[in-house]
Design a protein around this motif. Structure first.
Motif, PDB file in Angstrom:
ATOM      1  N   ALA A   1       0.837  -1.205   0.000  1.00  0.00           N
ATOM      2  CA  ALA A   1       0.000   0.000   0.000  1.00  0.00           C
ATOM      3  C   ALA A   1       0.868   1.249   0.000  1.00  0.00           C
ATOM      4  CB  ALA A   1      -0.923  -0.011   1.214  1.00  0.00           C
ATOM      5  N   ARG A   2       1.979   1.193   0.711  1.00  0.00           N
ATOM      6  CA  ARG A   2       2.850   2.370   0.759  1.00  0.00           C
ATOM      7  C   ARG A   2       3.543   2.620  -0.575  1.00  0.00           C
ATOM      8  NH1 ARG A   2       5.456   2.312   6.883  1.00  0.00           N
ATOM      9  NH2 ARG A   2       3.449   2.039   7.945  1.00  0.00           N
ATOM     10  N   LYS A   3       3.753   1.559  -1.336  1.00  0.00           N
ATOM     11  CA  LYS A   3       4.283   1.782  -2.693  1.00  0.00           C
ATOM     12  C   LYS A   3       3.247   2.538  -3.526  1.00  0.00           C
ATOM     13  CE  LYS A   3       7.877  -1.632  -3.251  1.00  0.00           C
ATOM     14  NZ  LYS A   3       8.107  -3.069  -3.405  1.00  0.00           N
TER      15      LYS A   3
ATOM     16  N   GLN B   1     -10.948   5.436  -9.289  1.00  0.00           N
ATOM     17  CA  GLN B   1     -10.947   4.462 -10.383  1.00  0.00           C
ATOM     18  C   GLN B   1      -9.611   3.714 -10.441  1.00  0.00           C
ATOM     19  OE1 GLN B   1     -13.958   3.989 -12.185  1.00  0.00           O
ATOM     20  NE2 GLN B   1     -12.808   2.082 -12.463  1.00  0.00           N
ATOM     21  N   ILE B   2      -8.526   4.434 -10.157  1.00  0.00           N
ATOM     22  CA  ILE B   2      -7.214   3.759 -10.110  1.00  0.00           C
ATOM     23  C   ILE B   2      -7.252   2.646  -9.061  1.00  0.00           C
ATOM     24  CG2 ILE B   2      -4.739   4.055  -9.596  1.00  0.00           C
ATOM     25  CD1 ILE B   2      -4.990   6.988 -10.548  1.00  0.00           C
TER      26      ILE B   2
ATOM     27  N   GLY C   1      -7.358  -3.130  -7.787  1.00  0.00           N
ATOM     28  CA  GLY C   1      -7.860  -4.131  -6.861  1.00  0.00           C
ATOM     29  C   GLY C   1      -7.400  -3.988  -5.419  1.00  0.00           C
ATOM     30  N   HIS C   2      -6.588  -2.974  -5.163  1.00  0.00           N
ATOM     31  CA  HIS C   2      -6.043  -2.781  -3.813  1.00  0.00           C
ATOM     32  C   HIS C   2      -7.127  -2.742  -2.736  1.00  0.00           C
ATOM     33  CE1 HIS C   2      -3.641  -1.095  -0.571  1.00  0.00           C
ATOM     34  NE2 HIS C   2      -4.512  -0.116  -0.461  1.00  0.00           N
TER      35      HIS C   2
ATOM     36  N   ALA D   1      -5.922  -3.031   6.692  1.00  0.00           N
ATOM     37  CA  ALA D   1      -4.528  -2.579   6.828  1.00  0.00           C
ATOM     38  C   ALA D   1      -4.108  -1.764   5.605  1.00  0.00           C
ATOM     39  CB  ALA D   1      -3.597  -3.774   7.006  1.00  0.00           C
ATOM     40  N   GLY D   2      -4.456  -2.261   4.414  1.00  0.00           N
ATOM     41  CA  GLY D   2      -4.094  -1.546   3.195  1.00  0.00           C
ATOM     42  C   GLY D   2      -4.837  -0.239   3.058  1.00  0.00           C
TER      43      GLY D   2
END
Lengths: 722, 722
Positions: free
Chosen positions: A77-79, A106-107, A112-113, A133-134
């Motif tokens: 997630a941090r990336k 939309q991104i 799918g994150h 968490a994400g």
């Protein structure tokens, strides 16, 4: 795993300092150090890091501990949040900001994150803990994105997931997940914020047409503050009193289309834009109202209650009260993610303010020529380091909370008791962490002075966005009152079979005797009496068992005392009983807060216990002690009034906290670097190293001037000379 | 005089409710009441107002007291701030907001409202106190306007007035007053915020050309956060180290043109826009730097120090240190006006939140059908009423402060001691009131829930704008440290001729014996011992003399203790002395805060004493007691540790505060109405009466439904029935 390539945030000037050539100190300052405070930057009265016997923090191990159970998800997630296209642009107008967040949504949908919690069969991962968490990490990109995503997937989508059944999942979730159908979560009404059970909107079943009629009977029943309602939403999950066959079965959720393909409201539906808010202006909050809007019977999200074609109501949960709380309980993830993102925002704020305070200099004190680094001032340490300790406590408590949440939602441990414990945990921790974030971001802002007020340095924007976290997804005071009621219930269960006399005796014992007989306190007294040494007896304060005893005792005693006062309530008329409860409300909420603080302290203690590196464990223990003793200091008058601490012991606590802070000071930069946020997440010029560079340039100027003999003489010196 | 036509803010729906016909309660609600809480709106557990023997507030008298010494100026200013063209439009972009404030500035310049402090000969009134009183009220229109006006006339213009001489007044003030020359006050540097004495900018005299050369030697010496610097300023008063004949005579002020007629920087001058800030975005803050910029010798503002054509420096003040503080002391009005406007903003916030809390209902408690008014919840009272008491204390303290300021600046009483007292008062009160405003506006925002977060309800905007008040015109922590140093000096003067033994004895006496021998505390002990009655002994807490004793004792004891610890410092090497002082820094700042709180309490007490109406006096006394005992409760552990209060007495304080709050509750609306702000100043829909109207409509709906027998049966009721 910790991706060390991403860390740490540079604490000293790098590229730009190396490119300049004004000072010989810059060569030192440009060398990145990862395990200790850069001595060229942090000279000051308290320096233990220079001592080779002093403990050192293992940044790798500590960083991993802070990332918690879903470390990999967080790092991924941090990336994502390090990418500029997902980040907030300060100063955008409300319209621009809304449009930008809409694109960012939309991104997220496309990669799918944010879909991990949805069924694997539909493209999700059935991963509830990892999903949250994400999600929480999005706060570092833009809190508006976090919350707008939370509305779409965590509230609107989750309501369909948890309150609907297979037919709803299959028909509705794919378009919700893909963002083809943006939606609103239409629960709150302008007249009923925290009291959801009393909402005014009705859904009356009409067996003639097999439809529900959604209706807003008066202005106070308008749905209010709904993300996606002002513009983007084309459907909503509407909460309404389900009425069929003349009976009100309480609040249920109804899937309701609200806009047509042109973006216009469907017949019978109206609304307004909430306009500008104190923060989160990337979200299109708005109001909705319904005038006899008809929806098919099947649009009732019917997992916990259903209406047959003839209007017969059925439910798997007999008690209307329990049914209501079960339904609402499935939506607890909002509180979970607010807790986690508030902790993340606190970590960001402290990383910025502590990094800056370790580089910024102001006023000479111990030298004629060198100004002090501001983090070396006692007051500055007192402002920032206890808040750092609390942020650590909240980080560890949040991870345990998230594990509990995952166990319940994955079905690993989802008894009624588990669900109730989860609810109580949410109601106890979310208020503490969201208030802490506001307090911390404000202190960080003030600690950075005028630079903290510049939007580019992010503290003011984060604070403005997080402001509403204190009152949404459950008003903090209302949540703490829920915790207090749970504590009262637990307390009374202990005495369910005892007579009134037994209870009274317990209360007396708790309020007076116990202080002198409990194990921990007994030990403290002994130290004083037997050894007569202040140092030794103060040392007892850092014993884990004693801190636990003092913190636990306060919660139990406050609840016991209130329970004693409230005991006659069950025999009083309703009005008098309410007045009696009201007379204890403030104290009960304080007891609930004490309970939440104890939960945080316990989580911190478990994290210390599981730390293997000796240096890290030592520093973490000091930080845990600072947190624990800080709580005791904050509530010191309670301990004194109730005979838990003598005046001498109480005075020793403050002195010991001063010592702890001095010990922690040299590790402050490590402790914030361990949060693992890079410059891509901080994005604050003041903590980029620019300040150290500026200080180095100014000091070099004066040093060169002194060396060359070109410095003007100070008028004072000429007078002394005469 | 109080203009009653302007007051009060309607506490119940008026026009709109009268125009509607949904409910029979509205007829009552529409009747404006001015002396008691409207019973149709404020039903709840605690109702003393209904009791004919209960005291009543005389709004006219109280309103006049709150307006203070310059009541007429304030009322005139409020007529001005009631005009829409001077008011903030929420949601404007930074560019639009800046442009709007620029136009509003011209309105102010043209009508002369902001020019009262300037010489009568130039069109002003030589009215220093009145000028600030009027200025402060601008905060209700838009804090950006208040501060941008403060920059132009209160800093830039005032520097020319107070640091310049007749030639500067005649040549420069007319264009500054008329806004023909907008200017910046270029004191703060990015590397030196609070430590003005250490600024890096130099003004070196060149006798060849009879010019000063203004120069920025390094990046940390850039002038920063200057209002008018980014766009509008065409001149600046630049503070720089005056160097002539190789001697640095310390910081002096130089009138320096910065932009040409096209708005471009003059040669050698550069700058940047600070861009978006956390608030006050109607002001064009920016940075300036100077590269060997030459200005004529006459541009030195030479009231306290001058340079002859040959470079000879002369000053009427021999000591460079005293000269510096005298020069800075002439600019104290910034702190005065921040104190007053912070108090005004707190009053606005509380008027909004308390009015709303008296109308808003949530949760049933004492009734099956009627929800409680949220101000009847104990917790809600605990959140708002103590802050109301503090706002009253700060209001009365501010008026005394303003009188002192006026005496010094008008020359009525301007000895060195007077000026020092004024400085200390400013350094003590400005931190307290600005922090209080932030705390109060935040609590008010949260107390209004989601509605508080909507920008239209103004709480978030006011809070954002006032945020920086805590760190500009002197960082609050730095100011409190100044107060502490003054207290230490005063303390040591008492013992200038005493030997060390006498001092040590005094400290011991202060820290221990005195608690049991002081008049007030002695009396408290007697009550307990002699009468054995809790009620009677608790009553002693409301005695003025006892509160004063407790509050004074704490300040004195904290200072005495710190002085005792610091006594060896004078004999230590510089570094060790600095470390010793640093070890006491936090405690000293707390002592300074206690001193400021005592000043507020004394002012509140004098205001109570001068109140003649019996009912008003009674309610004000309760409010003063709430303030005083609230301070003692906040610092209760100190009183316990130091033996000033027994545990029983300490516990009684909290119980007594609960009783005071219950007594004050029925007067809460009167107490905020007495501030005298109308809807034109509040401009918050939630406190307009709309909430009461909405509540009335909803209650009428349910009442009609019950009466007509059409209400659906509650599922719970059907179960009980079975």
């Amino acid at each position: 795993m910790v991706d060390t390539a991403q860390r740490p945030a540079p604490r000293s000037p790098q590229k730009s300092a190396a490119a300049s050539a004004t000072s010989e100190t810059e060569k030192t300052a440009a060398t990145p150090t990862t395990t200790a405070v850069d001595p060229s930057v942090n000279t000051g009265p308290i320096k233990i890091a220079g001592d080779p016997t002093a403990p050192r923090v293992d940044l790798e191990q500590l960083g991993r501990a802070l990332l918690g159970t879903w470390a990999d998800v967080r790092l991924a997630a941090r990336k994502l949040t390090a990418q500029p296209e997902l980040q907030r642009i300060e100063g955008q107008s409300m319209a621009e900001h809304r449009a930008r967040v809409r694109e960012q949504m939309q991104i997220l949908a496309d990669n799918g994150h944010v879909l991990r919690a949805f069924p694997t069969s539909l493209g999700g991962h059935d991963d509830h803990g990892g999903n949250i968490a994400g999600f929480e990490e999005l706060v570092t990109a833009d809190p508006s994105l976090q919350i707008k995503g939370g509305v779409q997937w965590g509230l609107f989508g989750a309501a369909v997931l948890h309150l609907g059944t297979q037919k709803h999942h299959d028909a509705l979730l794919p378009d919700i997940m893909s963002l083809k159908v943006p939606g609103a979560f239409a629960m709150t009404e302008i007249g009923h914020g925290s009291d959801v059970a009393s909402i005014g909107t009705t859904a009356t079943y009409d067996p003639e047409t097999e439809e529900f009629v959604i209706h807003t009977p008066f202005k106070a029943a308008w749905k209010e503050y709904l993300g996606n309602a002002a513009n983007d939403g084309i459907a909503a999950v509407v909460f309404a009193q389900l009425i069929t066959q003349g009976v009100n079965h309480g609040v249920h959720a109804f899937y309701t289309p609200i806009r047509d393909e042109n973006g216009d409201f469907l017949p019978g539906i109206g609304g307004e834009d909430d306009g500008l808010k104190g923060g989160l202006n990337g979200i299109d909050n708005g109001r909705l109202h319904f005038t006899n809007v008809r929806i098919p019977r099947e649009n009732l999200l019917n997992r916990y209650g259903d209406v047959a074609f003839d209007g017969t109501y059925t439910s798997s949960i007999g008690s209307p009260g329990r049914r209501f709380f079960t339904m609402l309980g499935t939506l607890v993830q909002g509180r979970v993610s607010l807790d986690g993102s508030a902790v993340a925002a606190s970590a960001l704020g402290l990383t910025i303010a502590i990094t800056y305070a370790g580089q910024r200099r102001q006023f000479t004190a111990g030298s004629d020529t060198d100004e002090e680094v501001i983090l070396d001032y006692q007051r500055h340490q007192r402002r920032l380091l206890p808040r750092l300790a609390t942020t650590y406590a909240a980080t560890f408590a949040h991870d345990e909370f998230l594990v509990k949440f995952d166990e319940v939602f994955s079905g690993k441990a989802d008894t009624d008791d588990d669900r109730q414990d989860l609810e109580t945990l949410a109601a106890a921790l979310k208020p503490l962490s969201t208030w802490h974030a506001l307090d911390t971001l404000q202190e960080a802002r003030e600690a950075c002075g005028g630079a903290g007020f510049i939007a580019a340095n992010r503290l003011v924007g984060l604070r403005a966005d997080l402001d509403v976290y204190a009152t949404f997804e459950g008003d903090n005071n209302v949540l703490l009152q829920l915790v207090a009621k749970r504590l009262l219930t637990d307390y009374s269960k202990q005495f369910a079979k005892a007579d009134a006399g037994a209870l009274a005796r317990y209360v007396v014992k708790t309020a007076a005797d116990r202080a002198y007989n409990g194990t921990g306190l007994h030990r403290l007294t002994q130290n004083v009496v037997d050894l007569g040494s202040t140092a030794r007896s103060v040392g007892a304060l850092r014993e884990t068992a004693l801190q636990r005893e003092l913190l636990t005792d306060r919660v139990e005693s406050m609840i016991a005392t209130a329970a004693g006062v409230l005991r006659p309530a069950s025999k009083l008329p309703k009005k008098q009983a309410a007045d009696l409860f009201n007379s204890q409300q403030n104290e009960l909420i304080e007891a609930a807060r004490a309970h939440g603080e104890l939960l945080q302290w316990e989580a911190f203690t478990r994290a210390v216990d599981s730390t293997t590196d000796a240096g890290t464990k030592q520093v973490l223990t000091w930080l845990r002690d600072l947190f624990g003793l800080g709580l005791i200091e904050k509530h010191l008058s309670w301990y004194l009034i109730n005979g838990r601490l003598s005046a001498q012991r109480a005075a020793a606590i403050t002195a010991y906290i001063d010592r702890l802070i001095a010990r922690i000071r040299p590790h402050a930069q490590d402790l914030v670097d361990a949060f693992g946020y890079t410059q891509d997440h901080l994005r604050a010029p003041i903590s980029s190293g620019a300040e150290a560079e500026r200080q180095a340039e100014a000091r070099a100027y004066y040093r060169d001037q002194r060396a060359s003999g070109t410095a003007p003489i100070d008028e004072k010196a000429t007078k002394k000379h005469k």
